[in-house]
Design a protein around this motif. Structure first.
Motif, PDB file in Angstrom:
ATOM      1  N   THR A  48       0.863  -1.367   0.193  1.00  0.00           N
ATOM      2  CA  THR A  48       0.130  -0.229  -0.039  1.00  0.00           C
ATOM      3  C   THR A  48       1.092   1.412  -0.138  1.00  0.00           C
ATOM      4  O   THR A  48       0.546   2.295  -0.601  1.00  0.00           O
ATOM      5  N   ASN A  49       1.918   1.410   0.732  1.00  0.00           N
ATOM      6  CA  ASN A  49       2.779   2.342   0.800  1.00  0.00           C
ATOM      7  C   ASN A  49       3.522   2.595  -0.523  1.00  0.00           C
ATOM      8  O   ASN A  49       3.631   3.814  -0.961  1.00  0.00           O
ATOM      9  N   LYS A  50       3.962   1.419  -1.370  1.00  0.00           N
ATOM     10  CA  LYS A  50       4.707   1.544  -2.488  1.00  0.00           C
ATOM     11  C   LYS A  50       3.787   2.092  -3.458  1.00  0.00           C
ATOM     12  O   LYS A  50       4.168   2.964  -4.484  1.00  0.00           O
ATOM     13  N   LEU A  51       2.585   1.660  -3.416  1.00  0.00           N
ATOM     14  CA  LEU A  51       1.391   1.954  -4.545  1.00  0.00           C
ATOM     15  C   LEU A  51       0.737   3.239  -4.334  1.00  0.00           C
ATOM     16  O   LEU A  51      -0.368   3.296  -4.917  1.00  0.00           O
ATOM     17  N   SER A  52       1.037   4.210  -3.507  1.00  0.00           N
ATOM     18  CA  SER A  52       0.570   5.278  -3.149  1.00  0.00           C
ATOM     19  C   SER A  52       1.102   6.667  -3.306  1.00  0.00           C
ATOM     20  O   SER A  52       2.464   6.525  -3.515  1.00  0.00           O
ATOM     21  N   ILE A  53       0.452   7.687  -3.588  1.00  0.00           N
ATOM     22  CA  ILE A  53       1.243   8.927  -3.633  1.00  0.00           C
ATOM     23  C   ILE A  53       0.206   9.961  -2.920  1.00  0.00           C
ATOM     24  O   ILE A  53      -0.769   9.972  -2.965  1.00  0.00           O
ATOM     25  N   LYS A  54       1.139  11.176  -2.541  1.00  0.00           N
ATOM     26  CA  LYS A  54       0.357  12.125  -2.006  1.00  0.00           C
ATOM     27  C   LYS A  54       0.028  13.499  -3.149  1.00  0.00           C
ATOM     28  O   LYS A  54       0.817  13.573  -4.151  1.00  0.00           O
ATOM     29  N   SER A  55      -1.174  13.951  -2.935  1.00  0.00           N
ATOM     30  CA  SER A  55      -1.333  14.993  -3.769  1.00  0.00           C
ATOM     31  C   SER A  55      -2.244  16.003  -2.940  1.00  0.00           C
ATOM     32  O   SER A  55      -2.508  15.954  -1.906  1.00  0.00           O
ATOM     33  N   LYS A  56      -2.761  16.763  -3.846  1.00  0.00           N
ATOM     34  CA  LYS A  56      -3.441  18.167  -3.115  1.00  0.00           C
ATOM     35  C   LYS A  56      -4.832  17.798  -2.691  1.00  0.00           C
ATOM     36  O   LYS A  56      -5.501  18.443  -1.943  1.00  0.00           O
ATOM     37  N   ILE A  57      -5.345  16.624  -3.203  1.00  0.00           N
ATOM     38  CA  ILE A  57      -6.475  16.184  -2.985  1.00  0.00           C
ATOM     39  C   ILE A  57      -6.436  15.110  -1.932  1.00  0.00           C
ATOM     40  O   ILE A  57      -7.373  14.460  -1.481  1.00  0.00           O
ATOM     41  N   GLY A  58      -5.165  14.760  -1.380  1.00  0.00           N
ATOM     42  CA  GLY A  58      -4.785  13.999  -0.513  1.00  0.00           C
ATOM     43  C   GLY A  58      -4.370  12.750  -1.036  1.00  0.00           C
ATOM     44  O   GLY A  58      -4.099  12.695  -2.062  1.00  0.00           O
ATOM     45  N   LYS A  59      -4.124  11.591  -0.347  1.00  0.00           N
ATOM     46  CA  LYS A  59      -3.496  10.596  -0.555  1.00  0.00           C
ATOM     47  C   LYS A  59      -4.215   9.566  -1.327  1.00  0.00           C
ATOM     48  O   LYS A  59      -5.444   9.389  -0.970  1.00  0.00           O
ATOM     49  N   PHE A  60      -3.639   8.892  -2.560  1.00  0.00           N
ATOM     50  CA  PHE A  60      -4.576   7.923  -3.203  1.00  0.00           C
ATOM     51  C   PHE A  60      -3.565   6.819  -3.604  1.00  0.00           C
ATOM     52  O   PHE A  60      -2.183   6.943  -3.526  1.00  0.00           O
ATOM     53  N   TRP A  61      -3.786   5.490  -3.774  1.00  0.00           N
ATOM     54  CA  TRP A  61      -3.128   4.357  -4.049  1.00  0.00           C
ATOM     55  C   TRP A  61      -3.910   3.700  -5.215  1.00  0.00           C
ATOM     56  O   TRP A  61      -4.971   3.545  -5.444  1.00  0.00           O
ATOM     57  N   LEU A  62      -2.822   2.995  -5.837  1.00  0.00           N
ATOM     58  CA  LEU A  62      -3.172   2.215  -7.214  1.00  0.00           C
ATOM     59  C   LEU A  62      -3.578   0.786  -6.913  1.00  0.00           C
ATOM     60  O   LEU A  62      -2.793   0.070  -5.955  1.00  0.00           O
ATOM     61  N   TYR A  63      -4.690   0.287  -7.165  1.00  0.00           N
ATOM     62  CA  TYR A  63      -5.109  -1.078  -6.844  1.00  0.00           C
ATOM     63  C   TYR A  63      -5.418  -2.250  -8.191  1.00  0.00           C
ATOM     64  O   TYR A  63      -5.581  -3.218  -7.634  1.00  0.00           O
ATOM     65  N   GLN A  64      -5.789  -1.645  -8.931  1.00  0.00           N
ATOM     66  CA  GLN A  64      -6.210  -2.322 -10.165  1.00  0.00           C
ATOM     67  C   GLN A  64      -5.662  -2.029 -11.515  1.00  0.00           C
ATOM     68  O   GLN A  64      -5.315  -0.626 -11.631  1.00  0.00           O
TER      69      GLN A  64
END
Length: 302
Positions: A185-201
């Motif tokens: 989850t940490n590896k597949l996530s990124i911070k942005s101005k809308i908050g943190k999101f992560w790739l899962y599919q």
């Protein structure tokens, strides 16, 4: 029966967790026998390995009864245990005229890691290679590296140390990998101005790449269609569909790219025209490029 108890520096289990790993005379559920039952559990706030080694076939039933006793009301944690350890143990229980068990709560770390294999390239799916992700370097007895020797030691039962040590290392690695999903989850996530999101599919169908992300925050619904991408946001679900092109990067690597409209730096060891962004290299999706691309697109519309 040989019994061992070893205190370890485990920090990943809850009181109701039980790590399980077994050693057998072979892989055939019908004819092979249980030789070693290895467990990890918390006792009085400390983490211990418990090992039970059958010195001959007559002691197998003792190991099976210990297994039945220990798994009550526990979440069973294994590496490939859903496919091997639990079915093998059930086969041996039936052979010994005992009832098989079907644990209500299990965690098969192999399945978790397999589910992320489209984003990460592994040397192999063996535990000795997977554990390197979290910095574990295996130090089994040197002779244990030879499968033929391993089989001989188990069959003769006169040299238990290599088998016990190998099982101990498997148990330590499995306990350490219990929270491996957090690593991904940490590896597949990124911070942005809308908050943190992560790739899962991630999926590519011909010339369209379909990618799904989850955000930590609920967002306003959004639908955007541009020349080479489509963005759909509903609550905390983000769907990004992009046009992709297939080609050869070099003699060894083929994959997919998209037009790099946002001047994103390619996170890859492969040299490529800066006007293109690598999406997939052979069978592995470039999650860093996908996260950066999604971040740019989202921040361009919010």
């Amino acid at each position: 029966m040989i019994c061992k108890k070893i205190k370890i520096e485990g920090k990943n289990l809850n009181i109701n967790d039980l790590v399980l790993d077994i050693e057998t005379t072979g892989l055939d559920f019908r004819i092979d026998k249980l030789v070693l039952l290895g467990l990890v559990k918390i006792v009085a706030e400390d983490t211990y390995i418990y090992q039970y080694f059958a010195q001959d076939d007559t002691e197998e039933i003792k190991l099976l009864k210990i297994f039945l006793r220990e798994i009550k009301n526990k979440r069973i944690i294994t590496f490939n245990g859903d496919s091997f350890d639990i079915p093998f143990l059930n086969s041996r229980l039936i052979s010994q005229k005992l009832l098989p068990v079907f644990p209500e709560s299990t965690l098969d770390i192999y399945k978790v890691i397999k589910s992320y294999s489209k984003f990460f390239a592994y040397e192999s799916m063996k535990l000795v290679d997977i554990e390197k992700l979290i910095g574990i370097e295996r130090k089994d007895p040197s002779r244990y590296k030879a499968i033929s020797k391993l089989t001989e030691d188990i069959l003769t039962r006169n040299k238990p140390y290599p088998i016990l040590k190998h099982n101990e290392n498997d148990l330590i690695a499995t306990e350490a990998l219990t929270n491996i999903e957090n690593f991904y989850t940490n590896k597949l996530s990124i911070k942005s101005k809308i908050g943190k999101f992560w790739l899962y599919q991630a999926n590519i169908n011909k010339d369209i790449g379909n990618f799904e992300f989850k955000g930590e925050n609920t967002l306003n619904d959004l639908y955007v269609a541009e020349n080479n991408y489509q963005l759909i946001v509903k609550e905390n679900l983000i769907k990004l569909n992009i046009h992709v092109l297939y080609g050869r990067f070099n003699d060894d690597v083929r994959g997919f790219v998209t037009i790099n409209n946002f001047d994103i730096k390619n996170e890859s060891s492969i040299d490529i025209n800066e006007k293109l962004l690598i999406i997939r290299e052979n069978s592995t999706y470039n999650y860093k490029n996908l996260l950066n691309l999604c971040k740019k697109i989202i921040e361009n519309h919010y």
